[in-house]
Scaffold this motif. Structure first.
Motif, PDB file in Angstrom:
ATOM      1  N   GLU A  27       0.830  -1.217   0.000  1.00 58.56           N
ATOM      2  CA  GLU A  27       0.000   0.000   0.000  1.00 58.56           C
ATOM      3  C   GLU A  27       0.852   1.249   0.000  1.00 58.56           C
ATOM      4  N   LEU A  28       1.914   1.255   0.812  1.00 59.99           N
ATOM      5  CA  LEU A  28       2.787   2.421   0.888  1.00 59.99           C
ATOM      6  C   LEU A  28       3.500   2.666  -0.438  1.00 59.99           C
ATOM      7  N   ILE A  29       3.921   1.573  -1.089  1.00 57.80           N
ATOM      8  CA  ILE A  29       4.597   1.702  -2.386  1.00 57.80           C
ATOM      9  C   ILE A  29       3.616   2.203  -3.449  1.00 57.80           C
ATOM     10  N   ALA A  30       2.409   1.658  -3.432  1.00 56.84           N
ATOM     11  CA  ALA A  30       1.402   2.066  -4.411  1.00 56.84           C
ATOM     12  C   ALA A  30       1.040   3.552  -4.252  1.00 56.84           C
TER      13      ALA A  30
END
Length: 292
Positions: free
Chosen positions: A285-288
């Motif tokens: 989620e953080l990367i997205a």
């Protein structure tokens, strides 16, 4: 006692306090708006000052040791020269000129190397590993190259110093390394090194009126004549005899193409359990979201 004067130079920088960065911290041309931020003594340079003073303490019984501080920046940078004198430095020099404005690491290291050369024969040069307003860790090593002297980087502990050599423990990614070098040598000091000693009350009283010509009030010329150590010298570009094409923006191949202000705001939180699957999902989620 040896009659030789052992010359130590500390390269220090007054930097913007990056804990207080706001929307006005950068100018449109990509340079730092220093007037919009409070100024502090660069933390790694304070540690470099401590190592220099430790060298002075270790050698003072066998020879005369002089610690000089050089800073490049606006005339208000004399503040960190005074701060250095309160802690044990002998004198200092402010290298200040509008022609230095916009310098990248290459131009900065060139100007500072010219200032060091102006002092004559130097035995030791100390600087912090990096400055918090740039985090490049390039200026110290570049100065050593321009002075054509050896360098020891990432210095953490002063192990030994004599009139002929210095032994330094340096911090590396995978451990430590002990290095011995003769003089002259330039040393960049790691943030894990000893904190700088506090102001000394006696030195504060002796040096509290130290100032530069830009700060001088009426009567300072008379005081300087009696106590010349209270005069913080100011050098402009002409004083260090440089190649002017290597100064400031003209001498800086690094160019800022664009600037984007990123403001982080608190929106929501997520509680996860200590499980590998949930941690993996959170990382995705953080990367997205381009947060990491």
């Amino acid at each position: 006692m040896n009659n030789k004067v052992f010359q130590i130079v500390v390269l220090a920088k007054q930097v913007p306090d990056t804990h207080n960065v706001g929307k006005d911290a950068m100018k449109e041309d990509g340079t730092i708006n220093r007037a919009a931020l409070p100024a502090i003594f660069n933390p790694d340079d304070l540690k470099a000052l401590e190592m220099a003073l430790a060298c002075k303490d270790a050698l003072k019984d066998i020879m005369t040791v002089k610690v000089s501080v050089i800073t490049m920046g606006p005339t208000r940078s004399a503040e960190i020269i005074r701060e250095s004198m309160f802690r044990g430095a002998d004198n200092g020099f402010v290298v200040s000129d509008k022609r230095f404005a916009g310098s990248d690491t290459l131009a900065t290291s060139y100007a500072l190397s010219a200032a060091v050369k102006k002092l004559g024969q130097i035995d030791l040069v100390f600087s912090g590993r990096q400055a918090i307003d740039g985090d490049t860790a390039q200026v110290g090593p570049q100065i050593a190259e321009k002075l054509e002297i050896p360098q020891i980087t990432y210095a953490e502990t002063l192990e030994e110093i004599s009139e002929n050599h210095i032994i330094i423990k340096r911090r590396l990614d995978r451990g430590v390394e002990t290095v011995k070098a003769g003089f002259p040598v330039l040393i960049t000091v790691h943030g894990n090194a000893n904190d700088c000693r506090p102001r000394h009350a006696k030195l504060l009283m002796i040096n509290k009126k130290a100032c530069s010509a830009s700060e001088a009030i009426e009567g300072m010329e008379t005081l300087w004549a009696k106590k010349p150590f209270l005069k913080i010298e100011e050098w402009n570009a002409d004083d260090i005899n440089p190649d002017f094409q290597r100064l400031g923006l003209n001498g800086s191949p690094t160019k800022v193409k664009s600037i984007e202000n990123v403001v982080l705001t608190s929106k929501e939180n997520k509680i996860i359990n200590n499980s590998e699957n949930e941690i993996n999902e959170l990382m995705k989620e953080l990367i997205a979201a381009h947060i990491i």
